[in-house]
Design an enzyme around this catalytic site. Structure first.
Site, PDB file in Angstrom:
ATOM      1  N   ASP A  56       3.978  -1.252 -11.746  1.00  0.00           N
ATOM      2  CA  ASP A  56       3.214  -0.242 -11.106  1.00  0.00           C
ATOM      3  C   ASP A  56       2.989  -0.392  -9.859  1.00  0.00           C
ATOM      4  O   ASP A  56       3.643   0.371  -8.865  1.00  0.00           O
ATOM      5  CB  ASP A  56       2.510   0.046 -12.710  1.00  0.00           C
ATOM      6  CG  ASP A  56       1.726   1.391 -12.180  1.00  0.00           C
ATOM      7  OD1 ASP A  56       2.340   2.220 -11.484  1.00  0.00           O
ATOM      8  OD2 ASP A  56       0.460   1.853 -12.817  1.00  0.00           O
ATOM      9  N   GLU A  61       4.959   9.036 -18.485  1.00  0.00           N
ATOM     10  CA  GLU A  61       3.626   9.475 -19.142  1.00  0.00           C
ATOM     11  C   GLU A  61       3.118  10.612 -18.327  1.00  0.00           C
ATOM     12  O   GLU A  61       1.832  10.563 -18.296  1.00  0.00           O
ATOM     13  CB  GLU A  61       2.828   8.105 -18.813  1.00  0.00           C
ATOM     14  CG  GLU A  61       3.215   7.456 -17.299  1.00  0.00           C
ATOM     15  CD  GLU A  61       1.920   6.231 -17.627  1.00  0.00           C
ATOM     16  OE1 GLU A  61       2.085   5.557 -18.263  1.00  0.00           O
ATOM     17  OE2 GLU A  61       2.175   6.297 -15.912  1.00  0.00           O
ATOM     18  N   LYS A  81       6.257   6.416  -9.855  1.00  0.00           N
ATOM     19  CA  LYS A  81       5.407   7.135  -9.380  1.00  0.00           C
ATOM     20  C   LYS A  81       5.893   7.361  -8.201  1.00  0.00           C
ATOM     21  O   LYS A  81       5.385   7.075  -6.769  1.00  0.00           O
ATOM     22  CB  LYS A  81       4.153   6.141  -9.144  1.00  0.00           C
ATOM     23  CG  LYS A  81       3.420   5.989 -10.818  1.00  0.00           C
ATOM     24  CD  LYS A  81       2.462   5.406 -10.673  1.00  0.00           C
ATOM     25  CE  LYS A  81       1.796   4.835 -11.952  1.00  0.00           C
ATOM     26  NZ  LYS A  81       0.783   4.251 -11.910  1.00  0.00           N
ATOM     27  N   ASP A 107      -1.398  -1.192 -20.831  1.00  0.00           N
ATOM     28  CA  ASP A 107      -1.134  -1.393 -19.213  1.00  0.00           C
ATOM     29  C   ASP A 107      -2.542  -2.306 -19.062  1.00  0.00           C
ATOM     30  O   ASP A 107      -3.967  -1.531 -18.853  1.00  0.00           O
ATOM     31  CB  ASP A 107      -1.262   0.192 -18.485  1.00  0.00           C
ATOM     32  CG  ASP A 107      -0.490  -0.164 -17.425  1.00  0.00           C
ATOM     33  OD1 ASP A 107      -1.145  -0.781 -16.646  1.00  0.00           O
ATOM     34  OD2 ASP A 107      -0.930   1.342 -16.543  1.00  0.00           O
ATOM     35  N   LYS A 152       0.277   4.392 -24.327  1.00  0.00           N
ATOM     36  CA  LYS A 152      -0.230   3.360 -23.917  1.00  0.00           C
ATOM     37  C   LYS A 152      -1.563   2.790 -24.311  1.00  0.00           C
ATOM     38  O   LYS A 152      -2.815   4.176 -24.466  1.00  0.00           O
ATOM     39  CB  LYS A 152       0.122   3.739 -22.718  1.00  0.00           C
ATOM     40  CG  LYS A 152      -0.597   3.159 -21.104  1.00  0.00           C
ATOM     41  CD  LYS A 152       0.895   2.953 -20.496  1.00  0.00           C
ATOM     42  CE  LYS A 152      -0.510   3.330 -19.292  1.00  0.00           C
ATOM     43  NZ  LYS A 152       0.287   3.512 -17.719  1.00  0.00           N
ATOM     44  N   LYS A 180      -4.845   1.171 -22.974  1.00  0.00           N
ATOM     45  CA  LYS A 180      -5.440   0.661 -21.387  1.00  0.00           C
ATOM     46  C   LYS A 180      -5.948  -0.496 -21.716  1.00  0.00           C
ATOM     47  O   LYS A 180      -7.610  -0.162 -22.650  1.00  0.00           O
ATOM     48  CB  LYS A 180      -6.683   1.957 -21.066  1.00  0.00           C
ATOM     49  CG  LYS A 180      -5.190   2.743 -20.545  1.00  0.00           C
ATOM     50  CD  LYS A 180      -4.630   2.215 -19.429  1.00  0.00           C
ATOM     51  CE  LYS A 180      -4.229   3.293 -18.111  1.00  0.00           C
ATOM     52  NZ  LYS A 180      -3.382   2.358 -16.871  1.00  0.00           N
ATOM     53  N   GLU A 203       2.454  -3.258 -19.188  1.00  0.00           N
ATOM     54  CA  GLU A 203       2.636  -3.030 -17.490  1.00  0.00           C
ATOM     55  C   GLU A 203       1.298  -3.799 -16.972  1.00  0.00           C
ATOM     56  O   GLU A 203       0.242  -4.066 -16.909  1.00  0.00           O
ATOM     57  CB  GLU A 203       1.773  -1.588 -17.790  1.00  0.00           C
ATOM     58  CG  GLU A 203       2.053  -0.575 -16.175  1.00  0.00           C
ATOM     59  CD  GLU A 203       2.313   0.524 -16.998  1.00  0.00           C
ATOM     60  OE1 GLU A 203       2.470   1.431 -17.774  1.00  0.00           O
ATOM     61  OE2 GLU A 203       1.486   1.345 -15.860  1.00  0.00           O
ATOM     62  N   HIS A 231     -12.266   8.096 -19.810  1.00  0.00           N
ATOM     63  CA  HIS A 231     -10.757   7.569 -20.140  1.00  0.00           C
ATOM     64  C   HIS A 231     -11.507   6.415 -19.162  1.00  0.00           C
ATOM     65  O   HIS A 231     -11.554   6.834 -18.259  1.00  0.00           O
ATOM     66  CB  HIS A 231      -9.594   8.339 -18.378  1.00  0.00           C
ATOM     67  CG  HIS A 231      -8.711   8.365 -19.645  1.00  0.00           C
ATOM     68  ND1 HIS A 231      -7.576   8.586 -20.154  1.00  0.00           N
ATOM     69  CD2 HIS A 231      -7.304   7.639 -18.702  1.00  0.00           C
ATOM     70  CE1 HIS A 231      -6.400   7.880 -20.356  1.00  0.00           C
ATOM     71  NE2 HIS A 231      -6.017   7.792 -19.068  1.00  0.00           N
TER      72      HIS A 231
HETATM   73  C1  MUC Z   1      -1.618   3.195 -14.484  1.00  0.00           C
HETATM   74  O1  MUC Z   1      -2.686   2.701 -13.702  1.00  0.00           O
HETATM   75  O2  MUC Z   1      -0.186   3.305 -15.143  1.00  0.00           O
HETATM   76  C2  MUC Z   1      -1.605   6.492 -16.339  1.00  0.00           C
HETATM   77  C3  MUC Z   1      -1.708   6.943 -17.309  1.00  0.00           C
HETATM   78  C4  MUC Z   1      -2.870   6.746 -17.286  1.00  0.00           C
HETATM   79  O3  MUC Z   1      -3.855   6.469 -18.363  1.00  0.00           O
HETATM   80  O4  MUC Z   1      -3.741   5.727 -15.886  1.00  0.00           O
HETATM   81  C5  MUC Z   1      -2.702   5.759 -15.800  1.00  0.00           C
HETATM   82  C6  MUC Z   1      -2.335   4.876 -14.653  1.00  0.00           C
HETATM   83 MG    MG Z   2       0.025   1.567 -14.970  1.00  0.00          MG
END
Ligand code: MUC
Ligand code: MG
Length: 378
Positions: free
Chosen positions: A251, A330, A276, A200, A169, A171, A226, A24
């Site tokens: 976040d 999420e 969170k 994000d 989402k 990254k 994000e 991941h």
């Molecule tokens: C984050 O920064 O949001 C949430 C989903 C994911 O894949 O990583 C996280 C952390």
């Molecule tokens: Mg995040």
């Protein structure tokens, strides 16, 4: 009414080590496993409550690590908690907050376990202790973060087909912004009309990069961006809002709960707040952040620290009490892990999580699994 049986007798912590189903990849870390801190609190009458504190990538996401969380609870919080009445989580949390600054993740784990006990004592789910539910299910996004565009599309296809997720989402932020935009645009094209695509950045960009990348992402169809820059850069975030047709979400900026939420609102530095419980320092504080956001006209989203089932359920119990969660959640953490510590896993169906409605968190821990995944004993 101080029943002796309601007094807290034991506070234990475990660090569990559980592999992820695949790598991941975030801008701050590549995860191959997750280390979950589980807190177990027991009353004299034998009622047991569980809480979770989980972060991402050791010390790369925030300044609490699994090891520091465990040490904080064992060395500083446990003695404050023992002997207190389990019917008064607010009093216990006030004692802890008076003694300890920061340490939001550790505080959240303890508060969760206390609410689990209180719910079991009352015969009510935690959501009812927080005012009651307005819904029983929550929409759940999935993060496509294998690091490979074709693999991500294949994975997204499978999720849509299984009716598990229709919000993805991505990254980004580790690569050059043009490469990221190409990656995101390919995935957005593949799922156009079928799934909502968001990104994000985990604070990776400076203003110059964000100013170039954000309009390109919005053009590609991204709806939500994000934490593009450092969470402390609130003026920058406000400026980005003014040039972005996609919503900007805070976040990491919300670490600390109500105080940073107030600053974000004053600076008009977000369209959406990622709720969170770990970053807010507890369920109650996180609900306060949500109410502040709603009062200020912001939209809400249910975030995750990629917790396992305990932390995920705790967040869900809070979220179902909110009048509006415009951007969904999420809460997929348990699905990213190869193993679970529940006797019966959480139910995900029709693109949503079904939030347990038994007493407390409404989940049953398999103590053998808890022992087996505890570090050093596996
Ligand atoms: C984050 O920064 O949001 C949430 C989903 C994911 O894949 O990583 C996280 C952390
Ligand atoms: Mg995040």
């Amino acid at each position: 009414n101080m029943e002796h049986g309601d007094l807290i007798e034991r506070v234990e912590t475990h660090i569990l080590r559980i592999p992820t189903i695949r790598a991941h990849k975030l801008s701050v870390a590549t995860m191959q496993e997750q280390r979950l801190v589980i807190v177990k609190i027991t009353t004299a009458g034998g009622v047991v409550g569980y809480g979770e504190a989980t972060t991402i990538g050791g010390l790369s996401y925030t300044d609490e690590s699994p090891d520091s969380i465990q040490l904080t609870i064992d060395l500083y919080f446990a003695d404050l908690i023992k002997g207190c009445s389990a019917t008064r989580p607010a009093e216990i949390m006030a004692k802890i907050r008076k003694m300890a600054v920061g340490n939001y993740f550790a505080k959240n784990a303890v508060e969760t376990a206390l609410f689990d006990i209180l719910g079991k004592l009352a015969g009510l789910p935690v959501s009812e202790l927080l005012g009651g539910r307005v819904r029983n299910t929550l929409p759940v996004a999935w993060t496509l973060a294998s690091g490979d565009t074709a693999k991500d599309i294949e994975e997204g296809r499978a999720m849509l087909k299984a009716r598990r997720h229709n919000i993805f989402k991505l990254k980004i932020g580790a690569r050059a912004w043009r490469e990221d935009v190409a990656h995101v645009a390919a995935i957005a094209d593949a799922f156009r009309g079928e799934a909502d695509i968001r990104v994000d950045v985990n604070q990776a960009w400076d203003m110059t990069t964000a100013r170039c990348a954000i309009p390109a992402l919005a053009e590609a169809g991204v709806t939500l961006i994000e934490q593009p820059m450092k969470g402390t850069n609130l003026d920058g975030a406000r400026e980005l809002r003014s040039i972005s047709s996609a919503a900007i979400m805070a976040d990491e900026a919300l670490r600390g709960g109500v105080s940073p939420a107030l600053e974000i609102i004053k600076a008009r530095a977000a369209d959406v707040l990622s709720l969170k419980i770990a970053q807010a320092g507890g369920l109650f504080s996180c609900r306060d952040v949500a109410q502040m956001g709603l009062a200020a006209g912001l939209e809400l989203y249910g975030g995750t620290m990629l917790e396992g089932s305990v932390g995920t359920t705790a967040t869900a119990q809070m979220l179902v009490t909110l009048p509006q969660i415009t951007w969904g959640t999420e809460l997929f953490g348990p699905l990213l892990l190869t193993e679970d510590i529940l006797t019966k896993p959480l139910t995900y169906k029709d693109f949503a999580l079904v939030v347990p409605d038994g007493p407390g968190l409404g989940v049953e821990i398999n103590d053998a699994a808890l022992g087996a995944f505890t570090e050093g004993k596996g």
